[in-house]
Structure formats: structure tokens, C-alpha cells
Design a protein around this motif. Sequence first.
Motif, PDB file in Angstrom:
ATOM      1  N   LEU A  91      27.603 -11.064 -52.028  1.00  0.00           N
ATOM      2  CA  LEU A  91      26.872  -9.890 -51.541  1.00  0.00           C
ATOM      3  C   LEU A  91      27.414  -9.467 -50.177  1.00  0.00           C
ATOM      4  O   LEU A  91      27.712 -10.310 -49.325  1.00  0.00           O
ATOM      5  N   HIS A  92      27.520  -8.171 -49.978  1.00  0.00           N
ATOM      6  CA  HIS A  92      27.965  -7.621 -48.693  1.00  0.00           C
ATOM      7  C   HIS A  92      26.909  -7.912 -47.631  1.00  0.00           C
ATOM      8  O   HIS A  92      25.703  -7.858 -47.909  1.00  0.00           O
ATOM      9  N   PRO A  93      27.307  -8.216 -46.379  1.00  0.00           N
ATOM     10  CA  PRO A  93      26.321  -8.496 -45.321  1.00  0.00           C
ATOM     11  C   PRO A  93      25.343  -7.353 -45.055  1.00  0.00           C
ATOM     12  O   PRO A  93      24.245  -7.584 -44.535  1.00  0.00           O
ATOM     13  N   ALA A  94      25.721  -6.107 -45.413  1.00  0.00           N
ATOM     14  CA  ALA A  94      24.831  -4.963 -45.211  1.00  0.00           C
ATOM     15  C   ALA A  94      24.012  -4.647 -46.461  1.00  0.00           C
ATOM     16  O   ALA A  94      23.352  -3.607 -46.526  1.00  0.00           O
ATOM     17  N   CYS A  95      24.032  -5.529 -47.439  1.00  0.00           N
ATOM     18  CA  CYS A  95      23.303  -5.326 -48.696  1.00  0.00           C
ATOM     19  C   CYS A  95      21.830  -5.032 -48.435  1.00  0.00           C
ATOM     20  O   CYS A  95      21.165  -5.722 -47.661  1.00  0.00           O
ATOM     21  N   SER A  96      21.292  -3.996 -49.093  1.00  0.00           N
ATOM     22  CA  SER A  96      19.917  -3.551 -48.818  1.00  0.00           C
ATOM     23  C   SER A  96      18.863  -4.586 -49.185  1.00  0.00           C
ATOM     24  O   SER A  96      17.781  -4.607 -48.602  1.00  0.00           O
ATOM     25  N   ALA A  97      19.166  -5.486 -50.125  1.00  0.00           N
ATOM     26  CA  ALA A  97      18.205  -6.534 -50.470  1.00  0.00           C
ATOM     27  C   ALA A  97      18.000  -7.488 -49.299  1.00  0.00           C
ATOM     28  O   ALA A  97      16.895  -8.006 -49.098  1.00  0.00           O
ATOM     29  N   LEU A  98      19.051  -7.707 -48.510  1.00  0.00           N
ATOM     30  CA  LEU A  98      18.964  -8.637 -47.383  1.00  0.00           C
ATOM     31  C   LEU A  98      18.242  -8.036 -46.190  1.00  0.00           C
ATOM     32  O   LEU A  98      17.634  -8.760 -45.400  1.00  0.00           O
ATOM     33  N   HIS A  99      18.290  -6.721 -46.043  1.00  0.00           N
ATOM     34  CA  HIS A  99      17.726  -6.080 -44.858  1.00  0.00           C
ATOM     35  C   HIS A  99      16.361  -5.451 -45.091  1.00  0.00           C
ATOM     36  O   HIS A  99      15.507  -5.452 -44.200  1.00  0.00           O
ATOM     37  N   PRO A 174      14.249 -13.680 -64.120  1.00  0.00           N
ATOM     38  CA  PRO A 174      14.980 -12.418 -63.984  1.00  0.00           C
ATOM     39  C   PRO A 174      14.774 -11.865 -62.569  1.00  0.00           C
ATOM     40  O   PRO A 174      13.643 -11.848 -62.062  1.00  0.00           O
ATOM     41  N   THR A 175      15.834 -11.411 -61.940  1.00  0.00           N
ATOM     42  CA  THR A 175      15.787 -10.916 -60.566  1.00  0.00           C
ATOM     43  C   THR A 175      16.580  -9.620 -60.472  1.00  0.00           C
ATOM     44  O   THR A 175      17.623  -9.477 -61.113  1.00  0.00           O
ATOM     45  N   PHE A 176      16.095  -8.698 -59.666  1.00  0.00           N
ATOM     46  CA  PHE A 176      16.719  -7.380 -59.540  1.00  0.00           C
ATOM     47  C   PHE A 176      16.806  -7.060 -58.054  1.00  0.00           C
ATOM     48  O   PHE A 176      15.776  -7.016 -57.361  1.00  0.00           O
ATOM     49  N   VAL A 177      18.026  -6.863 -57.530  1.00  0.00           N
ATOM     50  CA  VAL A 177      18.204  -6.642 -56.096  1.00  0.00           C
ATOM     51  C   VAL A 177      19.017  -5.379 -55.840  1.00  0.00           C
ATOM     52  O   VAL A 177      19.926  -5.033 -56.601  1.00  0.00           O
ATOM     53  N   SER A 182      24.781  -0.372 -46.859  1.00  0.00           N
ATOM     54  CA  SER A 182      24.405   0.577 -45.814  1.00  0.00           C
ATOM     55  C   SER A 182      23.185   0.032 -45.079  1.00  0.00           C
ATOM     56  O   SER A 182      22.326  -0.613 -45.680  1.00  0.00           O
ATOM     57  N   LEU A 183      23.098   0.304 -43.793  1.00  0.00           N
ATOM     58  CA  LEU A 183      21.919  -0.085 -43.026  1.00  0.00           C
ATOM     59  C   LEU A 183      20.877   1.022 -42.989  1.00  0.00           C
ATOM     60  O   LEU A 183      19.880   0.916 -42.279  1.00  0.00           O
ATOM     61  N   GLY A 184      21.097   2.058 -43.766  1.00  0.00           N
ATOM     62  CA  GLY A 184      20.097   3.117 -43.877  1.00  0.00           C
ATOM     63  C   GLY A 184      18.970   2.697 -44.808  1.00  0.00           C
ATOM     64  O   GLY A 184      19.190   2.024 -45.817  1.00  0.00           O
TER      65      GLY A 184
END
Length: 394
Positions: A91-99, A174-177, A182-184
Amino acid sequence: MANVRAPASPVSAPCPENHNKDPASNDLANSAPSFKAADLALQLCKTRKPCPEVEGLQFGTVFTDHMLLVKWSRDGGWERPRIQPFGDLSLHPACSALHYALQLFEGLKAYRGEDDRVRLFRPALNMRRMLRSASRLCMPSFDGAELLECIRKLVALDQEWVPRSASGSLYIRPTFVGTEISLGVKKPSSALLFVILSPVGSYFSTGARPVSLWADTTYIRAWRGGTGDYKIGGNYGSSICAQHEAVERGCQQVLWLYGDDQQITEVGTMNVFLYWISEEGEEELATPPLDGIILPGITRQSILELAHDWGDFKVAERCLTMAHLCQALEDGRVKEMFGAGTACVVCPISRVLYQGKDLQIPCEGNFPPLASRFLRELTDIQYGRITSDWTCLV
């Protein structure tokens, strides 16, 4: 005598073909573009791991050999679903699931019966709830029946991991992320749906025993207009602090309260039931209504339907407050109190710590009669000891 439902589908019938029996399946399909189970790509792992013994398994810490992944993007739509060896995600560090907690999930189980067949319990209800959660988080829609068929194929591939034990099962997550880079704060333009499997024993470390609860208004799990009635990760992450404090006070779970009148809502990660003599003098099984705060649990729905079928007492979805519980305990009108959910099935409650006082809940023999009856009926269905249209064969 245990309630017997309509015969299950033939052995060869996959779960999605049971749609004519379970009303929940009727609204799984939708007009939105979706991946197709028929397009499923399969990559087998080179070496199979040994399956663990059920005894001593910590819930959700051991995983099977394979996983299911499906990617989506706004420009390309749904990609071909694939089953591949279990492994880490990139996953990209800017992934919206993480932020921004663009994450939702489901929890269901596969059970191995005495006939050595593997069954899923009411999986269409999980798919319907997952679609509802996806809509709430502005995630892309899909055909729930197609996902269910992909899950069935994944479980069939790793079915040796389904414990040969009446106390074990294979937990399906089941998981959906959202994977928007983007940090928007916005609706995601890309997403990842994946499914992992974990063999499990008892949910609680103490086994099938009553739990104690800490009831306090310091923390609020959910509120009307929020997301408390959806199965999303943010609901659970925000509960950990309260759960930690409950343990520090000698309790195992939190009894979540809401509003100035201290409405009883949920028990930890379970729906709650009170079996009592109501203020009107009626023998009643009561549970809080689905009013936007309560998660619509599959086990909750199943218990209500069983109780209606039995017709032995009144069944009510009604507001319950701590004042109601305290008065009923003082009057000697409480018979039992228990939680219910996929992970634990049914769990009796023996004590509530409230305003510095221990409220003792009747708990005959550590597993009181009605809770025992529901647990027996549900597990008989899940493990195939009762033929039921609530299960489908893998």
C-alpha cells in the motif's frame, strides 16, 4: 425439541444459488458493474503450511495458505478476481485507508459438521451488510452474490483448515479498503477488496463462560447519524481505550451506554439481550432496536427469528436503559442477560460494574437455560446437526 427448518440445498449447490430460500440474497445483485466469480484466476502456493490444533488458538492470529483479492479503479473498473498465496499487501503511504479510515469489513464463519461437510451460516446477510457499509463510505459497489461465490471457492481451496472440532471454525474476513493515493479527504478513486481466512477456537480466552461488563458514560460507541450501525474499522479502533479501562477495572467487556437516559446499546462487539419479566408483567426477550446506533448483527437477527418461531415468550426490540435494568434487578425480574455475535455466538453476562456498584446478573450454572438453548440451536444448525436453509455447503 429443536426447531427444524427447510432442507438445505444439495451438496453440489454453491451458496449464491440459495437466493430463493434466504430473502437476504434477493438484493445482493445490483446494476453496478462488478467482477465475476467465473473470471477468477487461481495461483496456488508452492508449499502448504501445517494446520494447527484448535486448542490454544488465539482468535485471528493464524491464517490459511491463500487469500482472495480484487482491485477496483475509477478509470478501469473492477479487475479480474484472483486467489493467490497468503502474503503481505503493498500500500502507498498516502493510501486513504491509512489516513481517513476508508475501511470496512465483514466476519462470517465456515463450520465442519460431523458428516465432514463444510457449511457457511447465512452468508448472504453478511454480503448485504457489506454492500450497505460500502455505500456509507462512498466505496464502489459490486454484486454480492459474485463475491460470495469467490469466497466459497477460497474456502473450498483451503477447507482442510476448517477445524474438525465442535468448538472450532474457520473465520472469514472480507475487507474493503480505499487505496486513493492522495492526502485529500474525498471519495476514493481506487480500492482493494480482499478476503483472508483464520482457523479459530473460542473467542474469549476463558472459553464459553460468562463475562463481566463495565458500564460507564465516559465513552460513547455510536450516535444517531453516525456510523455505529455499519461494520467499519473506525467503530472498533475508537473502542479500544474503553475496553482497556474495563479490563483495568476487573471486567472483560464494555457495556456501551447512550444518551442522558443511559440507553443500553451493545456489549463490547456483541449485540445484547435481556430476558426478564417486563414492567407489564410479561415474560419477554428484549434487545435494543436498530435505530441507527446498533449494528444489525446476523446472530442477533437469527436469535430474534428463532424466538418468534418458538412462541414461548414475548419478543421485543425496545429501548432498554440502566434504570430499567437496575429496577428489574431490585425487583427480582431479571432472568438472564447475554451477548450475541458471530465470534462468540452466545455469551452469558454475570456482572455489570455500574457507578461503583457490582450488579449481579442471574447466571444459573454459568450458562443459563435460555442462552444455552439459543447456543445449542444455532450451533446445531451451523455444524449441520439440524438441516436448515440457514446454511449452505461449500
